[in-house]
Scaffold this motif. Structure first.
Motif, PDB file in Angstrom:
ATOM      1  N   ALA A 384     104.057  -1.388  20.103  1.00 23.01           N
ATOM      2  CA  ALA A 384     103.934  -1.531  18.642  1.00 23.01           C
ATOM      3  C   ALA A 384     103.430  -0.231  18.014  1.00 23.01           C
ATOM      4  CB  ALA A 384     102.999  -2.685  18.291  1.00 23.01           C
ATOM      5  N   GLU A 385     102.736   0.597  18.812  1.00 27.30           N
ATOM      6  CA  GLU A 385     102.229   1.872  18.278  1.00 27.30           C
ATOM      7  C   GLU A 385     103.353   2.786  17.801  1.00 27.30           C
ATOM      8  OE1 GLU A 385      99.330   3.906  20.850  1.00 27.30           O
ATOM      9  OE2 GLU A 385      98.833   1.919  21.594  1.00 27.30           O
ATOM     10  N   LEU A 386     104.543   2.621  18.355  1.00 27.58           N
ATOM     11  CA  LEU A 386     105.657   3.491  17.944  1.00 27.58           C
ATOM     12  C   LEU A 386     106.013   3.239  16.480  1.00 27.58           C
ATOM     13  CD1 LEU A 386     107.906   3.268  21.131  1.00 27.58           C
ATOM     14  CD2 LEU A 386     106.243   5.038  20.527  1.00 27.58           C
ATOM     15  N   SER A 387     105.789   2.008  16.015  1.00 30.64           N
ATOM     16  CA  SER A 387     106.055   1.682  14.610  1.00 30.64           C
ATOM     17  C   SER A 387     104.805   1.836  13.739  1.00 30.64           C
ATOM     18  CB  SER A 387     106.520   0.228  14.483  1.00 30.64           C
ATOM     19  OG  SER A 387     107.757   0.049  15.122  1.00 30.64           O
ATOM     20  N   TYR A 388     103.664   1.671  14.354  1.00 31.97           N
ATOM     21  CA  TYR A 388     102.399   1.604  13.627  1.00 31.97           C
ATOM     22  C   TYR A 388     101.950   2.967  13.083  1.00 31.97           C
ATOM     23  CZ  TYR A 388      97.226   1.685  13.885  1.00 31.97           C
ATOM     24  OH  TYR A 388      95.904   1.900  13.679  1.00 31.97           O
ATOM     25  N   ASN A 389     102.063   3.995  13.904  1.00 32.49           N
ATOM     26  CA  ASN A 389     101.539   5.293  13.490  1.00 32.49           C
ATOM     27  C   ASN A 389     102.410   5.962  12.444  1.00 32.49           C
ATOM     28  OD1 ASN A 389      99.101   5.916  15.075  1.00 32.49           O
ATOM     29  ND2 ASN A 389     100.462   5.506  16.801  1.00 32.49           N
ATOM     30  N   LEU A 390     101.768   6.715  11.587  1.00 38.84           N
ATOM     31  CA  LEU A 390     102.467   7.520  10.581  1.00 38.84           C
ATOM     32  C   LEU A 390     102.331   8.979  10.961  1.00 38.84           C
ATOM     33  CD1 LEU A 390     101.157   5.993   7.229  1.00 38.84           C
ATOM     34  CD2 LEU A 390     103.542   6.272   7.832  1.00 38.84           C
ATOM     35  N   GLY A 391     103.465   9.631  11.237  1.00 34.05           N
ATOM     36  CA  GLY A 391     103.403  11.075  11.467  1.00 34.05           C
ATOM     37  C   GLY A 391     102.742  11.480  12.759  1.00 34.05           C
ATOM     38  N   LYS A 392     102.771  10.600  13.757  1.00 33.62           N
ATOM     39  CA  LYS A 392     102.222  10.973  15.064  1.00 33.62           C
ATOM     40  C   LYS A 392     103.343  10.854  16.079  1.00 33.62           C
ATOM     41  CE  LYS A 392      98.836   9.369  18.485  1.00 33.62           C
ATOM     42  NZ  LYS A 392      97.762   8.384  18.730  1.00 33.62           N
ATOM     43  N   ASN A 393     103.457  11.830  16.940  1.00 33.73           N
ATOM     44  CA  ASN A 393     104.514  11.771  17.944  1.00 33.73           C
ATOM     45  C   ASN A 393     103.919  11.658  19.339  1.00 33.73           C
ATOM     46  OD1 ASN A 393     106.663  11.994  19.628  1.00 33.73           O
ATOM     47  ND2 ASN A 393     107.130  14.143  19.126  1.00 33.73           N
ATOM     48  N   PRO A 394     103.860  10.444  19.891  1.00 31.10           N
ATOM     49  CA  PRO A 394     103.273  10.279  21.223  1.00 31.10           C
ATOM     50  C   PRO A 394     104.267  10.460  22.373  1.00 31.10           C
ATOM     51  CG  PRO A 394     103.692   8.131  20.256  1.00 31.10           C
ATOM     52  CD  PRO A 394     104.224   9.148  19.287  1.00 31.10           C
ATOM     53  N   CYS A 395     105.411  11.081  22.095  1.00 34.52           N
ATOM     54  CA  CYS A 395     106.401  11.265  23.175  1.00 34.52           C
ATOM     55  C   CYS A 395     105.929  12.401  24.090  1.00 34.52           C
ATOM     56  CB  CYS A 395     107.765  11.599  22.590  1.00 34.52           C
ATOM     57  SG  CYS A 395     109.042  11.682  23.857  1.00 34.52           S
ATOM     58  N   VAL A 396     105.754  12.089  25.372  1.00 34.44           N
ATOM     59  CA  VAL A 396     105.280  13.115  26.310  1.00 34.44           C
ATOM     60  C   VAL A 396     106.319  13.445  27.371  1.00 34.44           C
ATOM     61  CG1 VAL A 396     102.827  12.664  25.963  1.00 34.44           C
ATOM     62  CG2 VAL A 396     104.089  11.338  27.680  1.00 34.44           C
ATOM     63  N   GLY A 397     107.466  12.795  27.313  1.00 36.43           N
ATOM     64  CA  GLY A 397     108.497  13.118  28.290  1.00 36.43           C
ATOM     65  C   GLY A 397     109.836  12.572  27.847  1.00 36.43           C
ATOM     66  N   CYS A 398     110.891  13.220  28.320  1.00 35.73           N
ATOM     67  CA  CYS A 398     112.234  12.776  27.953  1.00 35.73           C
ATOM     68  C   CYS A 398     113.157  13.029  29.135  1.00 35.73           C
ATOM     69  CB  CYS A 398     112.686  13.543  26.715  1.00 35.73           C
ATOM     70  SG  CYS A 398     114.310  13.033  26.155  1.00 35.73           S
ATOM     71  N   ILE A 399     113.969  12.051  29.461  1.00 36.17           N
ATOM     72  CA  ILE A 399     114.899  12.151  30.591  1.00 36.17           C
ATOM     73  C   ILE A 399     116.282  11.806  30.074  1.00 36.17           C
ATOM     74  CG2 ILE A 399     115.527  11.133  32.830  1.00 36.17           C
ATOM     75  CD1 ILE A 399     111.972  10.761  31.808  1.00 36.17           C
ATOM     76  N   LYS A 400     117.238  12.702  30.294  1.00 37.56           N
ATOM     77  CA  LYS A 400     118.609  12.444  29.857  1.00 37.56           C
ATOM     78  C   LYS A 400     119.500  12.368  31.088  1.00 37.56           C
ATOM     79  CE  LYS A 400     122.141  11.958  27.245  1.00 37.56           C
ATOM     80  NZ  LYS A 400     122.321  10.676  26.531  1.00 37.56           N
ATOM     81  N   SER A 401     120.177  11.268  31.274  1.00 35.65           N
ATOM     82  CA  SER A 401     121.044  11.063  32.448  1.00 35.65           C
ATOM     83  C   SER A 401     120.315  11.422  33.736  1.00 35.65           C
ATOM     84  CB  SER A 401     122.326  11.882  32.332  1.00 35.65           C
ATOM     85  OG  SER A 401     123.061  11.459  31.223  1.00 35.65           O
ATOM     86  N   GLY A 402     119.057  11.029  33.840  1.00 29.45           N
ATOM     87  CA  GLY A 402     118.285  11.264  35.055  1.00 29.45           C
ATOM     88  C   GLY A 402     117.677  12.654  35.176  1.00 29.45           C
ATOM     89  N   GLN A 403     118.022  13.552  34.276  1.00 32.98           N
ATOM     90  CA  GLN A 403     117.470  14.920  34.314  1.00 32.98           C
ATOM     91  C   GLN A 403     116.265  14.999  33.384  1.00 32.98           C
ATOM     92  OE1 GLN A 403     118.842  17.388  36.321  1.00 32.98           O
ATOM     93  NE2 GLN A 403     120.126  15.671  37.021  1.00 32.98           N
ATOM     94  N   VAL A 404     115.177  15.568  33.890  1.00 35.50           N
ATOM     95  CA  VAL A 404     113.986  15.712  33.051  1.00 35.50           C
ATOM     96  C   VAL A 404     114.237  16.809  32.018  1.00 35.50           C
ATOM     97  CG1 VAL A 404     111.549  16.318  32.999  1.00 35.50           C
ATOM     98  CG2 VAL A 404     112.461  14.934  34.880  1.00 35.50           C
ATOM     99  N   VAL A 405     114.155  16.430  30.728  1.00 33.50           N
ATOM    100  CA  VAL A 405     114.335  17.402  29.647  1.00 33.50           C
ATOM    101  C   VAL A 405     112.992  18.074  29.343  1.00 33.50           C
ATOM    102  CG1 VAL A 405     114.993  17.696  27.231  1.00 33.50           C
ATOM    103  CG2 VAL A 405     116.211  16.045  28.656  1.00 33.50           C
ATOM    104  N   PHE A 406     111.934  17.238  29.266  1.00 30.80           N
ATOM    105  CA  PHE A 406     110.564  17.772  29.162  1.00 30.80           C
ATOM    106  C   PHE A 406     109.599  16.716  29.626  1.00 30.80           C
ATOM    107  CE2 PHE A 406     111.386  16.101  24.843  1.00 30.80           C
ATOM    108  CZ  PHE A 406     110.283  15.296  24.622  1.00 30.80           C
TER     109      PHE A 406
END
Ligand code: DI6
Ligand code: FE
Length: 406
Positions: A384-406
């Motif tokens: 629910a925090e993804l909708s709750y926060n305003l202007g905060k980006n809690p994304c700490v990792g991203c994987i595209k097709s199994g490859q780590v982007v960050f």
């Protein structure tokens, strides 16, 4: 196991369609990837039965993993900006008035035509970076600020190059019917030109997968919309439409019956439109950024859409005039605060239902076996925090097709 990589100690918001748990939640879980696809997922307890030697292991340390986010409606390729128009609006002019006086979309058309392909690529890439940082792994991008052969094709090439150079998939939409270009005085003639010349070329060169149209008083009427969407379908392209944003022309029912994947905006959608969408399985794409930025007051009929079980997606509509948005997470918040979606509906709107809006539901939008391993990792205690926060980006990792982007 013949897994390439494994994420362990994660809480999964799988968003799986048929899960009984809210958010498709699996706590204290692991997820295995082979050749870019999810090949197993389950609890850490279940994982203990497998031999995981020779697998690349990533420890999520209790963080949350969701499907990579999907923005299914954007116009991130354009020249210039419209901050001056924003000032005019604050002095009392309306969006409609500005458009009718040669500002609005046409102002951006002029700036886009004047920009080189390289300049358009660079400015779009800058915008895209904000979305990528929020775990967006798929995005729809429209043309529609060229409005002639040379410049529409230029925009579509930029969209292709964004996909080639960044770790995300782009769904390219031809929006030649965004506004009447200054060279034309008759919408019918322009639509005929699109149907007879530009659309066939776009299809033949495979420059777009979908066709969109702005069906509105300041855009194109229902007969023109019908003609264009029929021509697009005949060429094998997916269809979608901007309808019922500022007024109800009856475009939703028509476009749904023609087989549109999605209909977008929908503030003025009526019961016959909802019924047609329900029958056809059309996705309702809600654009709270435009609603907010234009200070609209008429809400899309959320309760009726929910009651009819029409899938609802949420998108940025990122564009210089009505939604200069650079954050899909902010759209989740607005979908909840302005449209009263639940945080779970909002997250489904940028994952599972956004995938449906693109016709990509067999590949992306859920964490389940057989899906592409597109994942976002979040430093949160609850989704629910993804909708709750305003202007905060809690994304700490991203994987595209199994490859780590960050
Ligand atoms: N609806 C919108 O909200 C955008 N286009 C459309 O058809 C607005 C585009 C712009 O003002 O530049
Ligand atoms: Fe739009």
């Amino acid at each position: 196991m013949s897994w390439d990589s494994l994420w362990i100690n994660a809480n999964l918001a799988t968003m799986a369609e048929h899960s009984d748990a809210a958010y498709g939640l699996i706590e204290n879980a692991a997820i295995a990837v082979t050749a870019g696809q999810i090949t197993w997922l389950g609890t850490m307890e279940q994982l203990a039965e497998f031999d995981v030697e020779r697998v690349e292991v990533h420890d999520a340390h209790g963080r949350w993993i969701s499907p990579g986010l999907i923005d299914c409606h954007s116009h991130i390729i354009y020249g210039g900006n419209r901050a001056a128009e924003f000032e005019l609006r604050l002095e009392g002019a309306s969006y409609d008035e500005i458009a009718r006086n040669g500002g609005g979309i046409i102002a951006t058309v002029k700036a886009t035509r004047a920009a080189s392909e390289q300049q358009l690529f660079e400015s779009a890439a800058q915008r895209l970076a904000y979305f990528l940082a929020e775990g967006v792994t798929s995005m729809e991008v429209k043309s529609g600020y060229g409005l002639n052969r040379e410049n529409e094709l230029k925009m579509l090439r930029v969209a292709q190059r964004l996909q080639d150079e960044f770790p995300l998939e782009i769904s390219r939409t031809f929006l030649g019917a965004h506004a009447l270009p200054p060279e034309y005085h008759n919408g019918d003639e322009y639509i005929d030109m699109l149907c007879q010349q530009l659309l066939p070329e776009v299809a033949q060169k495979k420059l777009a997968d979908s066709v969109d149209v702005f069906c509105e008083g300041i855009g194109f009427n229902v007969a023109q919309t019908q003609k264009l969407l029929n021509a697009a379908s005949a060429l094998g392209l997916n269809i979608k439409a901007h309808v019922d944003q500022l007024s109800n022309l009856g475009g939703a029912k028509l476009a749904a019956e023609l087989g549109a994947l999605s209909l977008d905006h929908l503030e003025y959608l009526d019961a016959s439109g909802i019924a047609a969408m329900k029958r056809q399985g059309t996705v309702a794409v809600l654009l709270p950024g435009a609603f907010y930025f234009l200070r609209e007051t008429r809400l899309p009929p959320i309760a009726q859409l929910r009651h009819a079980a029409v899938p609802m997606a949420i998108a940025s509509d990122a564009n210089p005039g009505s939604s200069p948005a650079h954050s899909l997470l902010l759209m989740l918040n607005m979908a909840c605060t302005l449209f009263r979606l639940t945080p779970e509906e909002a997250l489904a709107g940028v994952t599972r239902n956004a995938a449906k809006a693109l016709g990509w539901q067999d590949r992306v939008g859920q964490l389940s076996v057989g899906m592409q391993a597109d994942m976002a990792v979040w430093d949160i205690q609850h989704p629910a925090e993804l909708s709750y926060n305003l202007g905060k980006n809690p994304c700490v990792g991203c994987i595209k097709s199994g490859q780590v982007v960050f």
